[in-house]
Design a protein around this motif. Sequence first.
Motif, mmCIF file in Angstrom:
data_model
loop_
_atom_site.group_PDB
_atom_site.id
_atom_site.type_symbol
_atom_site.label_atom_id
_atom_site.label_comp_id
_atom_site.label_asym_id
_atom_site.label_seq_id
_atom_site.Cartn_x
_atom_site.Cartn_y
_atom_site.Cartn_z
ATOM 1 N N ARG A 276 0.841 -1.209 0.000
ATOM 2 C CA ARG A 276 0.000 0.000 0.000
ATOM 3 C C ARG A 276 0.869 1.249 0.000
ATOM 4 N N TYR A 277 1.982 1.198 0.749
ATOM 5 C CA TYR A 277 2.912 2.326 0.755
ATOM 6 C C TYR A 277 3.527 2.514 -0.630
ATOM 7 N N GLN A 278 3.905 1.417 -1.268
ATOM 8 C CA GLN A 278 4.447 1.504 -2.623
ATOM 9 C C GLN A 278 3.458 2.187 -3.556
ATOM 10 N N LEU A 279 2.175 1.842 -3.403
ATOM 11 C CA LEU A 279 1.148 2.422 -4.265
ATOM 12 C C LEU A 279 1.035 3.921 -4.044
ATOM 13 N N THR A 280 1.086 4.333 -2.778
ATOM 14 C CA THR A 280 1.020 5.750 -2.464
ATOM 15 C C THR A 280 2.223 6.495 -3.032
ATOM 16 N N GLU A 281 3.395 5.887 -2.885
ATOM 17 C CA GLU A 281 4.629 6.469 -3.405
ATOM 18 C C GLU A 281 4.577 6.573 -4.917
ATOM 19 N N HIS A 282 4.089 5.508 -5.567
ATOM 20 C CA HIS A 282 4.021 5.477 -7.029
ATOM 21 C C HIS A 282 3.066 6.547 -7.549
ATOM 22 N N ARG A 283 1.909 6.666 -6.909
ATOM 23 C CA ARG A 283 0.917 7.651 -7.363
ATOM 24 C C ARG A 283 1.373 9.073 -7.076
ATOM 25 N N GLY A 284 2.117 9.201 -5.943
ATOM 26 C CA GLY A 284 2.614 10.527 -5.590
ATOM 27 C C GLY A 284 3.705 10.997 -6.537
ATOM 28 N N GLY A 285 4.472 9.967 -7.068
ATOM 29 C CA GLY A 285 5.567 10.309 -7.993
ATOM 30 C C GLY A 285 5.028 10.588 -9.377
#
Length: 209
Positions: A200-209
Amino acid sequence: MPLRRPDVLDGAMRLLEEEGLAGLTMRRLASALDVRPSALYWHFADKRALLDAMAEELVSGVPEADPALPWDARASRLATGLRTALRSHRDGARLYAGTFVARPHTLRIGAALLTAFTDAGLPRARAMGTAFTLLYFVLGHTIEEQAHEELHATGEWDPDEAAAATAPYPGLAQALKEYENSTPDQRFTDGLHNFLDGVRYQLTEHRGG
């Protein structure tokens, strides 16, 4: 009656349960089936081929993941189902970890995990790596579970010796004592939740990037 391939596979699974992975040899299997070792090679070219077939049989009962469920529920159910399947036989996780099977049930599980993580929003290559990492967690956790159970069953686990070894590290000793109060199911569930939180953190990071 001629020896059939399913007979060999069934006999191998029984021998695994009785003797463990270390005791599973082609010679012992032939003896258990009351045939010459050469009879086994009509159905399996070598022990590696037999182990691959056993690994595929182990995971044949892992249930399908309902595609209507959220991605994380699907990943959780697949991981839990895989652990249950590996625990269904003695040394099941060790057996599966030593194989590289490209057969229907193994591929079905891998494809379902990949789909869950791509549906979550991970790029395909990253999703594939995440699926393998989850598989490694399930295998490693289950190998440790089964090894610990074996040590307890044979009387080889000495809690006093373990406590003495950790005495120089009081914080570690106390943490291990508290950890041992939890069940294997709880430990697996906690680890799985931690893993999914990381995705879930990866997803947040990916969408934020």
